[in-house]
Design an enzyme around this catalytic site. Structure first.
Site, PDB file in Angstrom:
ATOM      1  N   HIS A  72       0.973  -1.079  -0.271  1.00 49.49           N
ATOM      2  CA  HIS A  72       0.024   0.123  -0.505  1.00 49.49           C
ATOM      3  C   HIS A  72       0.953   0.917   0.071  1.00 49.49           C
ATOM      4  O   HIS A  72       1.837   1.000   0.310  1.00 49.49           O
ATOM      5  CB  HIS A  72      -0.997  -0.328   1.180  1.00 49.49           C
ATOM      6  CG  HIS A  72      -0.320  -0.317   2.279  1.00 49.49           C
ATOM      7  ND1 HIS A  72      -0.177   0.915   3.284  1.00 49.49           N
ATOM      8  CD2 HIS A  72      -0.175  -0.760   3.325  1.00 49.49           C
ATOM      9  CE1 HIS A  72       0.853   1.183   3.809  1.00 49.49           C
ATOM     10  NE2 HIS A  72       0.726  -0.568   4.350  1.00 49.49           N
ATOM     11  N   TYR A 200      -4.494   7.113  10.554  1.00 46.51           N
ATOM     12  CA  TYR A 200      -4.397   6.901  12.147  1.00 46.51           C
ATOM     13  C   TYR A 200      -5.647   8.797  12.502  1.00 46.51           C
ATOM     14  O   TYR A 200      -5.104   9.716  11.525  1.00 46.51           O
ATOM     15  CB  TYR A 200      -2.846   8.347  12.021  1.00 46.51           C
ATOM     16  CG  TYR A 200      -1.724   7.418  11.394  1.00 46.51           C
ATOM     17  CD1 TYR A 200      -1.539   6.787  13.000  1.00 46.51           C
ATOM     18  CD2 TYR A 200      -1.061   6.869  10.602  1.00 46.51           C
ATOM     19  CE1 TYR A 200      -0.044   6.348  12.538  1.00 46.51           C
ATOM     20  CE2 TYR A 200      -0.618   6.212  10.303  1.00 46.51           C
ATOM     21  CZ  TYR A 200       0.950   4.692  11.444  1.00 46.51           C
ATOM     22  OH  TYR A 200       1.141   4.959  11.591  1.00 46.51           O
ATOM     23  N   PRO A 292       5.015   3.081  18.846  1.00 49.37           N
ATOM     24  CA  PRO A 292       4.660   2.825  18.102  1.00 49.37           C
ATOM     25  C   PRO A 292       4.188   3.896  17.247  1.00 49.37           C
ATOM     26  O   PRO A 292       4.187   3.124  15.281  1.00 49.37           O
ATOM     27  CB  PRO A 292       3.487   1.395  18.374  1.00 49.37           C
ATOM     28  CG  PRO A 292       3.256   2.205  19.124  1.00 49.37           C
ATOM     29  CD  PRO A 292       4.259   2.657  20.205  1.00 49.37           C
ATOM     30  N   LYS A 296       7.912   2.205  13.648  1.00 49.38           N
ATOM     31  CA  LYS A 296       9.238   1.640  13.456  1.00 49.38           C
ATOM     32  C   LYS A 296      10.085   0.770  14.087  1.00 49.38           C
ATOM     33  O   LYS A 296      11.578   0.249  13.383  1.00 49.38           O
ATOM     34  CB  LYS A 296       9.954   3.550  13.668  1.00 49.38           C
ATOM     35  CG  LYS A 296       9.843   4.592  12.634  1.00 49.38           C
ATOM     36  CD  LYS A 296      10.520   4.509  11.072  1.00 49.38           C
ATOM     37  CE  LYS A 296      10.022   5.077  10.153  1.00 49.38           C
ATOM     38  NZ  LYS A 296       9.269   4.582   8.797  1.00 49.38           N
ATOM     39  N   TYR A 383       8.447   8.126   6.657  1.00 49.38           N
ATOM     40  CA  TYR A 383       7.772   7.053   6.971  1.00 49.38           C
ATOM     41  C   TYR A 383       8.369   5.909   6.394  1.00 49.38           C
ATOM     42  O   TYR A 383       8.145   4.920   6.627  1.00 49.38           O
ATOM     43  CB  TYR A 383       6.019   7.648   6.797  1.00 49.38           C
ATOM     44  CG  TYR A 383       5.419   6.543   7.063  1.00 49.38           C
ATOM     45  CD1 TYR A 383       4.765   6.467   8.569  1.00 49.38           C
ATOM     46  CD2 TYR A 383       4.652   5.286   6.921  1.00 49.38           C
ATOM     47  CE1 TYR A 383       3.503   5.917   8.779  1.00 49.38           C
ATOM     48  CE2 TYR A 383       3.710   4.482   6.900  1.00 49.38           C
ATOM     49  CZ  TYR A 383       3.412   5.156   8.180  1.00 49.38           C
ATOM     50  OH  TYR A 383       2.313   4.061   8.839  1.00 49.38           O
TER      51      TYR A 383
HETATM   52  P1  RFL Z   1      10.808  -8.779  20.476  1.00 48.27           P
HETATM   53  O1  RFL Z   1      10.234  -8.918  20.082  1.00 48.27           O
HETATM   54  O2  RFL Z   1      11.065  -8.583  21.697  1.00 48.27           O
HETATM   55  O3  RFL Z   1      12.315  -9.962  21.079  1.00 48.27           O
HETATM   56  C1  RFL Z   1      13.121 -10.661  22.033  1.00 48.27           C
HETATM   57  C2  RFL Z   1      12.887 -11.846  22.197  1.00 48.27           C
HETATM   58  O4  RFL Z   1      14.550 -12.106  22.629  1.00 48.27           O
HETATM   59  C3  RFL Z   1      13.919 -12.771  24.157  1.00 48.27           C
HETATM   60  N1  RFL Z   1      14.428 -13.505  26.080  1.00 48.27           N
HETATM   61  C4  RFL Z   1      15.386 -13.709  25.749  1.00 48.27           C
HETATM   62  N2  RFL Z   1      15.728 -14.340  25.257  1.00 48.27           N
HETATM   63  C5  RFL Z   1      16.935 -16.125  26.285  1.00 48.27           C
HETATM   64  N3  RFL Z   1      17.605 -14.799  26.871  1.00 48.27           N
HETATM   65  C6  RFL Z   1      16.999 -13.677  27.419  1.00 48.27           C
HETATM   66  N4  RFL Z   1      17.438 -13.175  28.827  1.00 48.27           N
HETATM   67  C7  RFL Z   1      15.555 -13.491  26.685  1.00 48.27           C
HETATM   68  N5  RFL Z   1      15.007 -12.031  27.138  1.00 48.27           N
HETATM   69  C8  RFL Z   1      14.512 -12.145  26.150  1.00 48.27           C
HETATM   70  C9  RFL Z   1      12.152 -12.805  24.111  1.00 48.27           C
HETATM   71  O5  RFL Z   1      11.657 -13.540  24.551  1.00 48.27           O
HETATM   72  C10 RFL Z   1      12.447 -12.375  22.733  1.00 48.27           C
HETATM   73  O6  RFL Z   1      11.534 -13.372  21.510  1.00 48.27           O
HETATM   74  O7  RFL Z   1      12.416  -7.824  20.085  1.00 48.27           O
HETATM   75  P2  RFL Z   1      13.450  -7.553  18.160  1.00 48.27           P
HETATM   76  O8  RFL Z   1      13.893  -9.166  18.708  1.00 48.27           O
HETATM   77  O9  RFL Z   1      14.245  -6.567  18.630  1.00 48.27           O
HETATM   78  O10 RFL Z   1      12.022  -6.860  17.902  1.00 48.27           O
HETATM   79  C11 RFL Z   1      11.510  -5.944  17.765  1.00 48.27           C
HETATM   80  C12 RFL Z   1      10.141  -6.325  17.972  1.00 48.27           C
HETATM   81  O11 RFL Z   1       9.259  -6.859  18.588  1.00 48.27           O
HETATM   82  C13 RFL Z   1       9.471  -3.975  17.848  1.00 48.27           C
HETATM   83  O12 RFL Z   1      10.754  -3.230  17.444  1.00 48.27           O
HETATM   84  C14 RFL Z   1       7.866  -4.157  18.100  1.00 48.27           C
HETATM   85  O13 RFL Z   1       7.010  -5.471  17.879  1.00 48.27           O
HETATM   86  C15 RFL Z   1       7.883  -3.085  18.848  1.00 48.27           C
HETATM   87  N6  RFL Z   1       6.427  -3.271  18.817  1.00 48.27           N
HETATM   88  C16 RFL Z   1       5.536  -2.493  18.129  1.00 48.27           C
HETATM   89  N7  RFL Z   1       6.787  -1.768  16.599  1.00 48.27           N
HETATM   90  C17 RFL Z   1       5.883  -1.556  15.653  1.00 48.27           C
HETATM   91  O14 RFL Z   1       5.898  -0.895  14.740  1.00 48.27           O
HETATM   92  N8  RFL Z   1       4.243  -1.444  15.947  1.00 48.27           N
HETATM   93  C18 RFL Z   1       3.700  -2.154  16.581  1.00 48.27           C
HETATM   94  O15 RFL Z   1       1.830  -2.268  17.100  1.00 48.27           O
HETATM   95  C19 RFL Z   1       4.156  -2.463  17.947  1.00 48.27           C
HETATM   96  N9  RFL Z   1       3.616  -2.918  19.074  1.00 48.27           N
HETATM   97  C20 RFL Z   1       5.651  -3.729  20.070  1.00 48.27           C
HETATM   98  C21 RFL Z   1       4.193  -3.853  19.669  1.00 48.27           C
HETATM   99  C22 RFL Z   1       6.678  -4.390  21.092  1.00 48.27           C
HETATM  100  C23 RFL Z   1       5.452  -4.705  22.054  1.00 48.27           C
HETATM  101  N10 RFL Z   1       6.681  -4.935  23.480  1.00 48.27           N
HETATM  102  C24 RFL Z   1       7.818  -5.305  23.602  1.00 48.27           C
HETATM  103  C25 RFL Z   1       6.180  -5.223  24.787  1.00 48.27           C
HETATM  104  C26 RFL Z   1       3.526  -4.076  20.929  1.00 48.27           C
HETATM  105  C27 RFL Z   1       4.504  -4.271  21.945  1.00 48.27           C
HETATM  106  C28 RFL Z   1       3.332  -5.461  23.551  1.00 48.27           C
HETATM  107  C1  PHB Z   2      -0.118  -1.563  13.260  1.00 45.74           C
HETATM  108  O1  PHB Z   2      -0.537  -2.237  12.156  1.00 45.74           O
HETATM  109  O2  PHB Z   2       0.718  -2.480  14.797  1.00 45.74           O
HETATM  110  C2  PHB Z   2       0.457  -0.824  13.089  1.00 45.74           C
HETATM  111  C3  PHB Z   2       0.390   0.220  12.410  1.00 45.74           C
HETATM  112  C4  PHB Z   2       0.754   1.313  12.084  1.00 45.74           C
HETATM  113  C5  PHB Z   2       2.028   1.439  13.130  1.00 45.74           C
HETATM  114  C6  PHB Z   2       1.842   0.719  14.561  1.00 45.74           C
HETATM  115  C7  PHB Z   2       1.309   0.108  14.606  1.00 45.74           C
HETATM  116  O3  PHB Z   2       2.595   3.206  13.783  1.00 45.74           O
END
Ligand code: RFL
Ligand code: PHB
Length: 390
Positions: A72, A200, A292, A296, A383
């Protein structure tokens, strides 16, 4: 066990690093604290920059994404009392985005690791990086009550914000910068057709976002106070609040249905510097968190892994220059995404202590965005994602 690179964390950063290194001839092992089922059940990000799409393709995990992901090129901003304002990233930045969930990416990465015989050890307890300052670092962990050891040349800390790696860098070296926002996002996933665009919404009741995963899977968020409890938000109440924050003509297009997941994430900006100490390298959420709003977080994890995998693969080919510049190069991209995510968060959310001046300044900023080609180009360039450095 002896490998060239020991990777802590089997989220998107750790799995992708493992996959790219393996394809580049660098042997590695991933130690993940949780079970695979737990990691695969996490619902998080959904928007990929085009640079991330290309890194995933290059890592051999693009097939399902290209089949099922939704390309998109418009993002919408709905501001109460005004017309919906759509910006075309293809037009202004020359590239679209891809809607493809982090859950799917993690599934694809696990499948690819299995297919190549990659070693991912799950339920690894008490993982500890050791001797990161020395020439021969190693990892210790427990599995089924037994203490095990992995000797390696380098350790990659890909263990997320709450992981163990960042804390191994001495306090005299590590500098952390943080900003905590006075609200969170309550997110809902539902098996309903999404809106055509990612929209948004800024509203006096608070921010809202309409996003998507596939033609029958929608992701919606509303800004909520930090003390919000999920039990207090049954589906009907969520849908009513979500619709109240979008202009009526968009609200009536939102198809509601039972939620299949509901979660709350607090918003924070956090950057830890440097991203390398001795033989330990940090990547992804282990080193930084962005709110979020700019979509990014996952994209930064992918760009860190792009830089780190290139540095390690080149190192083993006898060319060391990228290893030395990893932290500086990664941090330049991290800070630009941190700034952008902070700016979009400030523009679109309602702050508990905001003044009339804050509100008027935001309205003026939106006016500028809607009128200025330069402002649109700048928003889209960031973006859709800045290019990687060579
Ligand atoms: P992750 O995905 O947190 O993965 C880290 C992994 O390490 C494991 N771990 C361990 N393993 C061994 N020993 C230890 N001591 C450990 N401690 C932790 C964990 O179990 C896990 O499997 O980090 P990574 O790989 O850097 O990826 C980053 C992304 O996951 C993150 O930036 C995004 O998901 C952030 N984020 C969001 N980003 C968006 O762009 N849009 C979103 O909607 C969005 N929603 C979110 C999110 C992050 C959240 N967190 C971290 C609480 C929603 C949540 C709830
Ligand atoms: C999502 O699809 O989860 C999403 C999309 C845009 C954002 C954050 C999360 O800025």
């Amino acid at each position: 066990m002896r490998v060239q690179v020991g990777i802590i964390g089997g989220g998107p950063a750790g799995l992708l690093l493992s996959q790219i290194l393996h394809r580049g001839g660098v042997d590695n092992v991933v130690l993940e604290a949780r079970s695979r089922a737990y990691v695969l059940a996490r619902i998080r990000a959904g928007v990929l920059e085009w640079g991330s799409v290309e890194v995933l393709r290059g890592a051999g995990v693009g097939e399902r994404m290209d089949r099922e992901g939704h390309v998109h090129d418009s993002i919408g901003i709905a501001w109460s009392g005004r017309e919906l304002f759509l910006i075309d990233t293809n037009q202004y930045a020359g590239r679209p985005m891809m809607a493809y969930g982090q859950t799917n990416i993690t599934e694809d990465l696990y499948a690819a690791r299995d297919a190549m015989g990659g070693v991912v050890i799950d339920e690894a307890e008490d993982v500890r990086p050791q001797d990161i300052d020395g020439e021969r670092p190693y990892l210790t962990y427990r599995k089924g009550g037994e203490l095990r050891r992995v000797d390696c040349d380098f350790i990659a800390g890909c263990d997320g914000f709450h992981g163990v790696s960042r804390g191994c860098i001495p306090g005299s070296v590590l500098h952390s910068v943080e900003k905590v926002y006075p609200f969170g996002w309550l997110g809902v996933l539902s098996e309903t057709p999404p809106l055509d665009e990612i929209i948004y919404a800024r509203h006096a009741r608070g921010f809202a976002l309409a996003s998507q995963r596939n033609p029958m899977l929608s992701r919606y968020y509303i800004q909520c106070p930090l003390d919000t409890k999920i039990e207090d938000w049954p589906d009907d109440k969520f849908w009513a609040e979500l619709k109240a924050r979008f202009p009526p003509e968009i609200a009536k297009r939102i198809v509601t249905g039972p939620s299949i997941e509901k979660s709350i994430a607090p918003l924070r900006s956090f950057v830890a510097e440097p991203m390398r100490h001795g033989r330990l390298f940090l990547a992804g959420d282990a080193a930084h968190i962005v709110p979020p709003t700019g979509a990014k977080g996952l994209n930064l994890a992918i760009s860190d892994v792009f830089y780190l995998s290139r540095a390690l693969i080149e190192h083993y080919k006898g060319k060391g220059r990228y290893l030395e510049s990893y932290s500086d190069m990664a941090l330049r991209r991290v800070w630009s995404a941190a700034r952008f995510s902070w700016w979009l968060t400030m523009l679109l959310h309602r702050f508990p202590d905001q003044t009339e001046f804050d509100e008027r300044a935001r309205e003026s900023e939106l006016d500028y965005l809607s009128r200025s080609e330069h402002a649109k180009r700048s928003l889209c360039e960031q973006y859709a994602g800045l290019p990687f450095e060579n």
